[in-house]
Enzyme design. Structure first.
Site, mmCIF file in Angstrom:
data_model
loop_
_atom_site.group_PDB
_atom_site.id
_atom_site.type_symbol
_atom_site.label_atom_id
_atom_site.label_comp_id
_atom_site.label_asym_id
_atom_site.label_seq_id
_atom_site.Cartn_x
_atom_site.Cartn_y
_atom_site.Cartn_z
ATOM 1 C CB VAL A 133 -5.339 -6.665 -3.788
ATOM 2 C CG1 VAL A 133 -4.059 -6.436 -3.007
ATOM 3 C CG2 VAL A 133 -6.194 -5.406 -3.847
ATOM 4 C CE1 TYR A 178 -13.745 6.604 3.492
ATOM 5 C CE2 TYR A 178 -15.008 5.035 4.796
ATOM 6 C CZ TYR A 178 -13.826 5.413 4.185
ATOM 7 O OH TYR A 178 -12.717 4.592 4.283
ATOM 8 C CE LYS A 214 -11.055 1.825 4.835
ATOM 9 N NZ LYS A 214 -9.785 1.127 4.489
ATOM 10 N N GLY A 260 0.770 -1.250 0.000
ATOM 11 C CA GLY A 260 0.000 0.000 0.000
ATOM 12 C C GLY A 260 0.796 1.292 0.000
HETATM 13 P P1 NAD Z 1 -2.647 6.031 -0.423
HETATM 14 O O1 NAD Z 1 -3.271 6.482 -1.702
HETATM 15 O O2 NAD Z 1 -1.297 6.486 -0.141
HETATM 16 O O3 NAD Z 1 -2.712 4.452 -0.309
HETATM 17 C C1 NAD Z 1 -3.729 3.682 -0.889
HETATM 18 C C2 NAD Z 1 -3.038 2.490 -1.509
HETATM 19 O O4 NAD Z 1 -3.985 1.562 -2.028
HETATM 20 C C3 NAD Z 1 -2.117 2.881 -2.681
HETATM 21 O O5 NAD Z 1 -0.811 2.450 -2.411
HETATM 22 C C4 NAD Z 1 -2.709 2.126 -3.860
HETATM 23 O O6 NAD Z 1 -1.713 1.674 -4.755
HETATM 24 C C5 NAD Z 1 -3.378 0.964 -3.133
HETATM 25 N N1 NAD Z 1 -4.365 0.275 -3.972
HETATM 26 C C6 NAD Z 1 -5.566 0.699 -4.429
HETATM 27 N N2 NAD Z 1 -6.123 -0.235 -5.225
HETATM 28 C C7 NAD Z 1 -5.265 -1.287 -5.263
HETATM 29 C C8 NAD Z 1 -5.250 -2.550 -5.916
HETATM 30 N N3 NAD Z 1 -6.247 -2.923 -6.730
HETATM 31 N N4 NAD Z 1 -4.193 -3.381 -5.719
HETATM 32 C C9 NAD Z 1 -3.152 -3.014 -4.919
HETATM 33 N N5 NAD Z 1 -3.102 -1.820 -4.268
HETATM 34 C C10 NAD Z 1 -4.149 -0.977 -4.449
HETATM 35 O O7 NAD Z 1 -3.677 6.497 0.731
HETATM 36 P P2 NAD Z 1 -3.738 6.176 2.290
HETATM 37 O O8 NAD Z 1 -4.586 7.231 2.855
HETATM 38 O O9 NAD Z 1 -2.391 5.937 2.810
HETATM 39 O O10 NAD Z 1 -4.594 4.825 2.333
HETATM 40 C C11 NAD Z 1 -4.148 3.650 2.952
HETATM 41 C C12 NAD Z 1 -5.249 3.022 3.798
HETATM 42 O O11 NAD Z 1 -5.549 3.902 4.875
HETATM 43 C C13 NAD Z 1 -6.559 2.778 3.079
HETATM 44 O O12 NAD Z 1 -7.094 1.541 3.499
HETATM 45 C C14 NAD Z 1 -7.426 3.902 3.581
HETATM 46 O O13 NAD Z 1 -8.794 3.559 3.531
HETATM 47 C C15 NAD Z 1 -6.936 4.000 4.997
HETATM 48 N N6 NAD Z 1 -7.275 5.227 5.712
HETATM 49 C C16 NAD Z 1 -6.934 6.443 5.192
HETATM 50 C C17 NAD Z 1 -7.264 7.609 5.886
HETATM 51 C C18 NAD Z 1 -6.936 8.980 5.334
HETATM 52 O O14 NAD Z 1 -7.572 9.946 5.733
HETATM 53 N N7 NAD Z 1 -5.960 9.097 4.440
HETATM 54 C C19 NAD Z 1 -7.936 7.520 7.117
HETATM 55 C C20 NAD Z 1 -8.255 6.257 7.619
HETATM 56 C C21 NAD Z 1 -7.922 5.120 6.911
HETATM 57 O O1 0WE Z 2 -10.474 5.429 2.964
HETATM 58 C C1 0WE Z 2 -10.321 6.551 2.548
HETATM 59 C C2 0WE Z 2 -10.295 6.818 1.052
HETATM 60 C C3 0WE Z 2 -10.199 5.570 0.231
HETATM 61 C C4 0WE Z 2 -10.427 5.785 -1.241
HETATM 62 C C5 0WE Z 2 -10.003 6.915 -1.932
HETATM 63 C C6 0WE Z 2 -10.235 7.023 -3.302
HETATM 64 C C7 0WE Z 2 -9.867 8.236 -4.090
HETATM 65 C C8 0WE Z 2 -9.614 7.893 -5.538
HETATM 66 C C9 0WE Z 2 -11.081 4.795 -1.927
HETATM 67 N N1 0WE Z 2 -11.318 4.887 -3.262
HETATM 68 C C10 0WE Z 2 -10.905 5.964 -3.940
HETATM 69 N N2 0WE Z 2 -11.164 6.017 -5.289
HETATM 70 C C11 0WE Z 2 -10.623 6.944 -6.097
HETATM 71 O O2 0WE Z 2 -10.897 6.969 -7.309
HETATM 72 N N3 0WE Z 2 -10.192 7.586 3.447
HETATM 73 C C12 0WE Z 2 -10.415 7.307 4.852
HETATM 74 C C13 0WE Z 2 -9.945 8.999 3.073
HETATM 75 C C14 0WE Z 2 -11.278 9.653 2.901
HETATM 76 O O3 0WE Z 2 -12.010 9.463 1.783
HETATM 77 C C15 0WE Z 2 -13.198 10.144 1.957
HETATM 78 C C16 0WE Z 2 -13.212 10.755 3.208
HETATM 79 C C17 0WE Z 2 -11.964 10.431 3.824
HETATM 80 C C18 0WE Z 2 -11.514 10.845 5.194
HETATM 81 C C19 0WE Z 2 -14.286 10.243 1.099
HETATM 82 C C20 0WE Z 2 -15.382 10.997 1.476
HETATM 83 C C21 0WE Z 2 -15.408 11.588 2.736
HETATM 84 C C22 0WE Z 2 -14.318 11.495 3.609
#
Ligand code: NAD
Ligand code: 0WE
Length: 264
Positions: free
Chosen positions: A65, A157, A164, A13
């Site tokens: 994945v 979301y 989730k 990731g």
């Molecule tokens: P990020 O974009 O840096 O990481 C998301 C990752 O998912 C990327 O590395 C992307 O390559 C990978 N991914 C998506 N589709 C894929 C696929 N088909 N095969 C393999 N990899 C795939 O963003 P992030 O915020 O670091 O997200 C990581 C995790 O943290 C996610 O599960 C996200 O839901 C969770 N999360 C994020 C936040 C936030 O606010 N950023 C908050 C809570 C939880």
């Molecule tokens: O889990 C997430 C985001 C995950 C995510 C992000 C994208 C952007 C690009 C999943 N799918 C996609 N598809 C795309 O094409 N978070 C926790 C970050 C996040 O996403 C939101 C949030 C927060 C916080 C979306 C709506 C409202 C709040």
């Protein structure tokens, strides 16, 4: 000596230096773990290779994945480098962008629902299963990343909230399945952080500001704070913790109405 000395961790990731997985990789490296990385596609490969080198890792393997074959192949290839491994970091989520704005019922589709659940939840079980034999007999630990949208409705979301919720149930059932093998399974529910996955999300800044105002600590969280918690949960220091969802959100999830809204 770091508290992960002698441990081997597979990180799934990393996409940029803002990725939560990058914060986790840094914390685990600092505590003495050896690391291996996967990348989603050819566009990300050189970036992930560069990040891996920065943390002294030569092991960088493809893994979308979506593909059972690629998930299997990760572990056959990993076996060329390592006899076994101790830690799996799953930091992956995806739903179609059009479904991450507006009202849930106006945007949800069968295809988007399946995609979100497959990439964001099923993949955790799929990786756990394919890597199971390599983790046998070594106090292994799995960790994944969730968000409070699993248990509360959050604007936009939408279908990711359902995915989730499934992921958090996955943590509990995987913990039950793998407990007899001494493998622990946990999640961190992180507060909002501006990563690639959070960029371009409508209203994200407003939601971040709201969380900062409401949270007992009065601020957001960083990938390093999530990283430190992940390193702890995957270490032998957390040997009694499994099937847990740990919030790293400056306390936001605990608040009804913040005192700040009365005082300010
Ligand atoms: P990020 O974009 O840096 O990481 C998301 C990752 O998912 C990327 O590395 C992307 O390559 C990978 N991914 C998506 N589709 C894929 C696929 N088909 N095969 C393999 N990899 C795939 O963003 P992030 O915020 O670091 O997200 C990581 C995790 O943290 C996610 O599960 C996200 O839901 C969770 N999360 C994020 C936040 C936030 O606010 N950023 C908050 C809570 C939880
Ligand atoms: O889990 C997430 C985001 C995950 C995510 C992000 C994208 C952007 C690009 C999943 N799918 C996609 N598809 C795309 O094409 N978070 C926790 C970050 C996040 O996403 C939101 C949030 C927060 C916080 C979306 C709506 C409202 C709040």
């Amino acid at each position: 000596m770091g508290f992960l000395t002698g441990k081997k961790a597979l990180i799934v990731g990393v996409a940029s230096n803002r990725s939560i997985a990058w914060g986790i990789a840094n914390a685990m490296h600092r505590e003495g773990a050896e690391l291996a990385f996967t990348y989603q596609n050819d566009k990300l490969r050189p970036r992930v290779e560069k990040f891996a080198h920065q943390l002294g890792s030569e092991i960088v393997l493809p893994c979308d994945v979506h593909s059972d074959e690629q998930i299997e192949a990760v572990f056959t290839q990993l076996a060329d480098y390592w006899d076994g491994y101790d830690i799996l970091v799953h930091s992956v989520a995806f739903a179609p962008r059009e479904e991450l704005e507006g009202m849930y019922l106006d945007s949800v589709t069968r295809q988007g629902f399946l995609m979100a659940h497959e990439i964001s939840s099923y993949s955790f079980a799929a990786l756990a299963r394919s890597g199971r034999d390599m983790m046998a007999g070594r106090n292994g630990a799995l960790i994944t990343l969730s968000y409070i949208g699993s248990v509360r409705s959050m604007p936009g979301y939408n279908v990711m909230g359902l995915a989730k919720a499934s992921l958090e149930a996955n943590v509990r059932y995987l913990a039950q399945s793998l407990g007899p093998e001494g493998i622990r399974v946990n999640a961190i529910s992180a507060g909002p952080i501006k990563t690639l996955a959070a960029s371009g999300i409508k209203g994200l800044k407003i939601m971040q500001d709201f969380c900062e105002k409401s949270a007992p600590l009065g601020r957001g969280v960083t990938i390093d704070e999530v990283g430190n918690t992940a390193a702890f949960l995957c270490s032998d220091l957390a040997s009694g913790i499994t099937a847990e969802i740990t919030y790293v959100d400056a306390g936001f999830n605990s608040v009804g109405i913040s005192q700040r809204f009365i005082d300010d």
